[in-house]
Design an enzyme around this catalytic site. Structure first.
Site, PDB file in Angstrom:
ATOM      1  CD  GLU A 175      -2.905  -1.154   2.378  1.00  0.00           C
ATOM      2  OE1 GLU A 175      -2.818  -0.250   3.221  1.00  0.00           O
ATOM      3  OE2 GLU A 175      -3.765  -2.046   2.437  1.00  0.00           O
ATOM      4  CD  GLU A 359      -3.845  -5.933   3.794  1.00  0.00           C
ATOM      5  OE1 GLU A 359      -4.674  -5.097   4.243  1.00  0.00           O
ATOM      6  OE2 GLU A 359      -2.617  -5.772   3.862  1.00  0.00           O
TER       7      GLU A 359
HETATM    8  O1  IFM Z   1      -4.353  -3.432   9.126  1.00  0.00           O
HETATM    9  C1  IFM Z   1      -4.270  -2.846   7.868  1.00  0.00           C
HETATM   10  C2  IFM Z   1      -3.107  -3.404   7.086  1.00  0.00           C
HETATM   11  O2  IFM Z   1      -1.907  -3.261   7.769  1.00  0.00           O
HETATM   12  C3  IFM Z   1      -2.979  -2.711   5.751  1.00  0.00           C
HETATM   13  N1  IFM Z   1      -4.243  -2.730   5.047  1.00  0.00           N
HETATM   14  C4  IFM Z   1      -5.422  -2.315   5.756  1.00  0.00           C
HETATM   15  C5  IFM Z   1      -5.524  -3.078   7.067  1.00  0.00           C
HETATM   16  C6  IFM Z   1      -6.785  -2.646   7.830  1.00  0.00           C
HETATM   17  O3  IFM Z   1      -6.717  -1.294   8.140  1.00  0.00           O
END
Ligand code: IFM
Length: 463
Positions: A175, A359
């Site tokens: 990210e 994710e």
């Molecule tokens: O916990 C985070 C993760 O570290 C990165 N993506 C979003 C998740 C939820 O906020």
């Protein structure tokens, strides 16, 4: 003719046999023991010690104590029948100063973790950078430093040499938009800077670090390597021209920030105009170097952004409004159709790149301590069901989606929110470190077992 039967609804496609099913975590959010065995502190370690930065003054010094309990967590992955586990390396465990001398005990931890996973038939997916820059490198300027790309590539080379004989799947950065925006634009994450020129430069440096590392990977390792971005389709809050334009700018600044350079070798169209006098000029050749071909793209999806014009927001002059739909514990709107759209948008703009959802998940309140297993978490079950259906729909529309990692295996340290927000499919009682499966974990296991067939049955607790 008799017996005219209503035609049966075609059953939705199953996910393919070789679809990768996994769960994801990151080092700083679960490991604890941040300085154990010679590790160097990270920028988060220092940031957590600044009063007022983290909810309730918490630190990640213990988190899920995964550093000491990893065999138990590997056993959970096995119990859930997952084929893959995405985790990150803490750069400061491998190189305490960020560069120079490797730290054998820190590398040893990941060695043992990788071996434990492989012994259970679980494929390790390693993220090289999930936000925990060694503090020693921040002291030299951090990502803004012109050498940051080579620091990162050198660290990656150490990791490839140590683990590349057993690990096939690698991710450079998690990210980049969050690193740029939260770390250098808004200052809510470390290093806590609010500096428009710095944020634009950091975006560039991160992408150079990513591309240089892909090149090192090609020379030194085998397998596949990609980048992970978080995508949030933007919808205008109204049909006004102002809001439509605001949504367009927000989309460019977030969703195209990394992808246009990586796929097209140039900054996202319109970004330089948004930054105006703060936009740093880098030679075209430097942007071209960012477009080093990757093997896959990782997409993190949580929500969409309903967007309005906001003059005071830099660089987008846009901000999100309270969304119309129901929200998770972080106030993020639950909007599964935008998940399909995030995936089809990538395909439409960048072509047929293999995609893994690296994710997806939701924070909902669960009690701090539990005495039943599975712990009922009906809202998370419904969230996962709807989003997995949305992922399946993206595949039906032709997206080359090859895998899905739920965020997260465990409740964990949710950055500035500390442990107050729970994303796990496995509950963690932070007082005892006891792990308890939630119903969402068993639901997800059933999805994996049935390759998605169970998505069409109403889960228990469906409101
Ligand atoms: O916990 C985070 C993760 O570290 C990165 N993506 C979003 C998740 C939820 O906020």
């Amino acid at each position: 003719m008799s017996g005219t039967r209503a035609p049966e609804a075609p059953s939705p496609e199953l996910f393919p046999e070789d679809f990768v099913w996994g769960a994801a975590t990151s080092a700083h959010q679960i490991e604890g023991s941040p300085l154990a065995d010679g590790a160097g502190p990270s920028i988060w370690h220092h940031f957590e010690r600044i009063p007022g930065r983290i909810h309730d003054g918490e630190t990640a010094d213990i988190a899920c104590d995964h550093y000491r309990r990893f065999p138990e967590d590997v056993a959970l992955l096995e119990r859930l029948e997952l084929g893959a586990y995405r985790f990150s390396l803490a750069w400061g465990r491998i190189l305490p100063e960020g560069r120079g001398r490797p730290n054998a005990p820190g590398i040893g931890f990941y060695d043992r973790l990788v071996d434990a996973l492989l012994a259970k038939g679980i494929e390790p997916w390693i993220t090289l950078y999930h936000w925990d820059l060694p503090a020693a490198l921040q002291d030299r300027g951090g990502w803004i430093h012109p050498d940051s790309a080579s620091w990162f590539a050198d660290y990656a080379a150490v990791a490839f040499r140590a683990l590349g004989d057993r690990v096939r799947s690698w991710i450079t950065l998690n990210e980049p938009w969050v690193i740029v925006e939260a770390g250098h634009g808004q200052g809510t994450h470390p290093p806590g800077h609010r500096d428009p020129r710095e944020s634009a430069t950091v975006a560039f440096r991160l992408l150079r670090a990513h591309a240089d590392t892909v090149r090192v990977f090609r020379a030194e390792a085998r397998g596949q390597i990609g980048l992970v971005v978080n995508l949030e389709p933007k919808d205008p809050a109204s049909r006004s021209t102002e809001d439509l334009d605001a949504a367009r700018r927000a989309d460019i600044a977030m969703n195209r920030l990394a992808l246009d350079p990586v796929f097209f070798g140039r900054p996202a169209d319109g970004l330089a105009d948004m930054y105006g006098e703060y936009w740093p000029r880098f030679p075209d050749a430097d942007w071209t170097a960012i477009a080093e071909p990757i093997d896959f793209l990782g997409v993190n999806y949580y929500s969409r952004g309903v967007t309005t014009h906001a003059d005071d927001k830099f660089p987008t002059r846009a901000c999100s409004v309270e969304p119309p739909g129901s929200v998770t514990d972080l106030g993020w709107e639950i909007h599964a159709p935008s998940f399909t759209r995030a995936l089809t948008d990538v395909r439409d703009r960048y072509g047929d790149v293999p995609i893994y959802v690296t994710e997806n998940g939701a924070a909902f309140p669960d009690p701090p301590a539990v005495d039943v297993e599975p712990l009922p978490d009906p809202r998370r079950v419904v969230y996962l069901r709807d989003h997995l259906r949305a992922a399946r729909e993206a595949r039906r529309r032709g997206v080359d989606l090859r895998g899905y990692f739920v965020w997260s295996l465990l409740d964990n340290f949710e950055w500035t929110h500390g442990t107050s927000k729970r994303f796990g499919i496995v509950h963690v009682d932070y007082a005892t470190q006891r792990r308890t499966l939630k119903e969402s974990a068993l639901f997800y296991r059933d999805v994996v077992r049935t390759r998605g067939a169970v998505l069409d049955a109403a889960p228990r607790g469906d409101p």
